[in-house]
Structure formats: C-alpha cells, structure tokens
Design an enzyme around this catalytic site. Structure first.
Site, PDB file in Angstrom:
ATOM      1  N   ASN A   7       0.862  -1.185   0.000  1.00 22.85           N
ATOM      2  CA  ASN A   7       0.000   0.000   0.000  1.00 22.85           C
ATOM      3  C   ASN A   7       0.898   1.234   0.000  1.00 22.85           C
ATOM      4  OD1 ASN A   7      -1.798   2.064   0.480  1.00 22.85           O
ATOM      5  ND2 ASN A   7      -2.230   1.498   2.598  1.00 22.85           N
ATOM      6  N   TRP A   8       1.057   1.836  -1.164  1.00 19.17           N
ATOM      7  CA  TRP A   8       1.966   2.985  -1.277  1.00 19.17           C
ATOM      8  C   TRP A   8       1.378   4.263  -0.681  1.00 19.17           C
ATOM      9  CZ3 TRP A   8       4.194   2.598  -6.969  1.00 19.17           C
ATOM     10  CH2 TRP A   8       5.161   1.585  -7.004  1.00 19.17           C
ATOM     11  N   LYS A   9       0.107   4.263  -0.362  1.00 18.28           N
ATOM     12  CA  LYS A   9      -0.546   5.476   0.142  1.00 18.28           C
ATOM     13  C   LYS A   9      -0.264   6.625  -0.848  1.00 18.28           C
ATOM     14  CE  LYS A   9       0.232   3.584   4.684  1.00 18.28           C
ATOM     15  NZ  LYS A   9       0.031   3.720   6.089  1.00 18.28           N
TER      16      LYS A   9
ATOM     17  N   HIS B  43      -9.519   1.245   4.741  1.00 20.36           N
ATOM     18  CA  HIS B  43      -8.247   1.476   5.444  1.00 20.36           C
ATOM     19  C   HIS B  43      -8.479   2.493   6.563  1.00 20.36           C
ATOM     20  CE1 HIS B  43      -4.137   2.714   6.281  1.00 20.36           C
ATOM     21  NE2 HIS B  43      -3.771   1.557   5.734  1.00 20.36           N
TER      22      HIS B  43
ATOM     23  N   GLU C  18      -6.852   4.940   7.538  1.00 17.70           N
ATOM     24  CA  GLU C  18      -6.627   6.346   7.149  1.00 17.70           C
ATOM     25  C   GLU C  18      -7.809   6.888   6.368  1.00 17.70           C
ATOM     26  OE1 GLU C  18      -2.837   5.679   5.342  1.00 17.70           O
ATOM     27  OE2 GLU C  18      -1.980   5.225   7.304  1.00 17.70           O
TER      28      GLU C  18
ATOM     29  N   GLU D  78      -5.483  -5.193  10.496  1.00 15.76           N
ATOM     30  CA  GLU D  78      -4.506  -4.125  10.706  1.00 15.76           C
ATOM     31  C   GLU D  78      -4.845  -3.373  11.993  1.00 15.76           C
ATOM     32  OE1 GLU D  78      -2.533  -2.872   6.779  1.00 15.76           O
ATOM     33  OE2 GLU D  78      -4.245  -1.565   7.083  1.00 15.76           O
TER      34      GLU D  78
ATOM     35  N   GLY E 173       2.157   2.139  10.792  1.00 16.76           N
ATOM     36  CA  GLY E 173       3.139   3.220  10.665  1.00 16.76           C
ATOM     37  C   GLY E 173       3.812   3.602  11.968  1.00 16.76           C
TER      38      GLY E 173
ATOM     39  N   SER F 119       3.193  -2.267  10.420  1.00 17.53           N
ATOM     40  CA  SER F 119       4.635  -2.247  10.693  1.00 17.53           C
ATOM     41  C   SER F 119       5.340  -3.556  10.332  1.00 17.53           C
ATOM     42  CB  SER F 119       4.906  -1.871  12.152  1.00 17.53           C
ATOM     43  OG  SER F 119       4.433  -0.561  12.414  1.00 17.53           O
TER      44      SER F 119
ATOM     45  N   GLY G  20       2.731  -1.181   4.370  1.00 20.74           N
ATOM     46  CA  GLY G  20       2.728   0.246   4.078  1.00 20.74           C
ATOM     47  C   GLY G  20       4.143   0.761   3.887  1.00 20.74           C
ATOM     48  N   GLY G  21       4.713   1.327   4.960  1.00 22.04           N
ATOM     49  CA  GLY G  21       6.031   1.960   4.879  1.00 22.04           C
ATOM     50  C   GLY G  21       7.092   1.117   4.184  1.00 22.04           C
TER      51      GLY G  21
HETATM   52  C1  PEP Z   1      -0.906   0.188   6.027  1.00 20.08           C
HETATM   53  O1  PEP Z   1      -1.007   1.385   5.912  1.00 20.08           O
HETATM   54  O2  PEP Z   1      -1.747  -0.575   5.503  1.00 20.08           O
HETATM   55  C2  PEP Z   1       0.218  -0.327   6.810  1.00 20.08           C
HETATM   56  C3  PEP Z   1       0.165  -1.572   7.197  1.00 20.08           C
HETATM   57  O3  PEP Z   1       1.223   0.540   7.057  1.00 20.08           O
HETATM   58  P1  PEP Z   1       2.649   0.194   7.747  1.00 20.08           P
HETATM   59  O4  PEP Z   1       3.156  -1.077   7.141  1.00 20.08           O
HETATM   60  O5  PEP Z   1       3.514   1.370   7.450  1.00 20.08           O
HETATM   61  O6  PEP Z   1       2.378   0.036   9.215  1.00 20.08           O
END
Ligand code: PEP
Length: 273
Positions: free
Chosen positions: A16-18, A108, A110, A180, A186, A226, A247-248
């Site tokens: 997920n590049w956001k 999600h 966010e 999640e 994050g 994470s 994500g990150g």
């Molecule tokens: C996400 O935004 O779906 C996510 C899992 O982010 P991260 O891996 O950065 O925690």
C-alpha cells in the site's frame, strides 16, 4: 483453526503505497522490483505480489506489467460507491477494472479517519468492487483504546461481520481481509505473531459459522501494521495468516522484495502449492 492452507489460498504480499510516488517513480520502482525478484529466482506461483499505487500511476503500471509480462498484480487504494455521474473527484470500480486492477483496498483506517467512510459506505465499496469483478481487501482492526479496554478481538471480528453480514457465499469468498491493528500502522509497533493469529483465527472461525467451510477456507487473511523483513517470518508461520498488507516497507524495493521472498520461502518450506 486454519491448520493446513488449501492450494487456492495463495499467499499475497501487497504494498500500500498510500500517497507516495508519482507515475515516473512508480515505473522505476516496478522495473527495479521485477529485476530484483527475477535475480533471486522468486516464484510467483508460490506467492503473489501486488502493488497499490495512486490512481495517477495505475495506467503506467498497467502498461508496464502487460508489456513486460511482469508477474505482479496491482490495485487501487479506494473506490467510489457509485457507478458514474456527477461525483466530482471520484473514481468508479469499472474504471479501475478497465485498468486491470485485481484488488481495491477498502476501509483502510486512514480512509476511515480522514474521509467520511463509515460502515455503510464501506459495505457499498465492497459491493462495488465485487460487482466490477475485483477483490476488495477489507481492512479491519482495533485502535489502541479498544485494545486497552480488552475488546480488541470482538471489535475487529465485529467489523468483519458488519461488512459480510448480507453478502452471499460467493461474494464473501472473493474478499480478502487485512487485519490491521490501528495502533500498529506506521508506528513500528507490530502485533505479536500470537495475537495476530488469534485475530485471524477468530475471523476465519466467524466466517466459517456464518457461511460454509469452503468460504472460510478460501478467504485470504493478511496481517498489516509495521511489517518488515525482521518480523515477517514469525507472522507468516501462523496458520491463518495468508500474507501481508505492507505500508512503509513497501516504499523500499529491497525491503519489500525481502518480505515477499520470506513469504515465498515459507510456502516452499512447507511444500504448499
Ligand atoms: C498500512 O497502511 O496498511 C500499513 C500496514 O502501514 P505500515 O506497514 O507502514 O504500518
């Protein structure tokens, strides 16, 4: 709980590049990812890799994947609940399907936080994605507050129930769930493998009791929050965790490829597929 993973539950590592990378950066990333995977003899029949870029990059990603026959799928990060018309700024599920999207992230945390996406809207997004022939990746998970109150599991499982309640067996089989925990997104704080398994197992059990066994056996449940190459191995060993929403760490080619290789190696070790 899950036990052995049937062949149809191909593990998925989804990035997920956001709101990162324009279409040129996306093109460069995908090319580099494809080279990295090829050099390490990655077997895409044992682990699927998917990228969720911004809307503006989807066409470039499509052209690249199709022209070079790259063993990658891709998808979007959200979708409109309507099919067409006077909805300025929205993108319909059919438009995404025409771009070759396989998946759409729905709900999600966010999106739930920064946009008016409540449970009813999320159900409508899931229906729109399914109707267009794609797979929703339904994100659920408790906040720190629910965890503090000791209701984390009920909350996250309840979110799945709320969305799937009125869906058919076939529709539910086509959904992926991403567990999640909001406090893990994050933050660098990852759920323990045991608690991630507990949640994924409870979700699968819940689906099993609401639908039939073949539905619960088909639904892929990802963990997100994470995930890095340092914690992926212990998580993917859990019987009800079928991959990751990253994500990150999906913004770094080498790190993302490492997570995918760890997942693929685990499947290979077990002799699945
Ligand atoms: C996400 O935004 O779906 C996510 C899992 O982010 P991260 O891996 O950065 O925690």
């Amino acid at each position: 709980m899950g036990g052995t993973m049937p062949p149809e539950r191909l593990p998925l590592v989804a990035g997920n590049w956001k709101m990162n990378f324009d279409h040129l950066e996306a093109t460069y990333f995908i090319q580099k990812l494809a080279w990295t995977l090829r050099d390490s003899h990655f077997d895409s029949h044992r682990c699927e890799i998917s990228i969720m870029p911004s809307f503006t990059s989807l066409r470039s990603v499509q052209v690249l994947v199709e022209a070079d026959h790259l063993p990658l799928s891709y998808g979007a990060q959200s979708v409109s609940v309507t099919t067409q018309g006077a909805f300025t700024g929205d993108v319909s599920a059919d438009m995404l399907a025409r771009l070759g999207c396989e998946y759409v992230i729905v709900g999600h945390s966010e999106r739930r936080k920064y946009h008016p996406e409540d449970d009813a809207n999320i159900v409508d997004q899931v229906r729109a994605v399914l109707a267009a022939g794609m797979h929703p990746i339904l994100c659920v998970g408790e906040s720190f507050e629910e965890r503090r109150q000791g209701i984390a599991l009920d909350f996250a499982v309840g979110q799945v129930t709320d969305v799937t309640r009125d869906l058919s067996d076939e529709q539910t089989s086509n959904i992926l769930i991403a567990y999640e925990p909001v406090w893990a997104i994050g933050t660098g704080m990852v759920a323990t493998p045991e608690s991630a398994q507990e949640a994924a197992g409870a979700m699968r059990e819940n689906i099993r009791s609401a639908f039939d066994d073949s539905v619960s056996a088909a639904v892929r449940i990802l963990y997100g929050g994470s995930v890095t190459s340092r914690n992926a191995a212990q998580l993917i060993e859990q019987p009800d965790i079928d991959g990751f929403l990253v994500g990150g760490a999906s913004l770094d080619v080498d790190e993302f490829a490492s997570i995918a290789r760890i997942t693929e190696k685990f499947v290979r070790r077990l002799g699945r597929h």
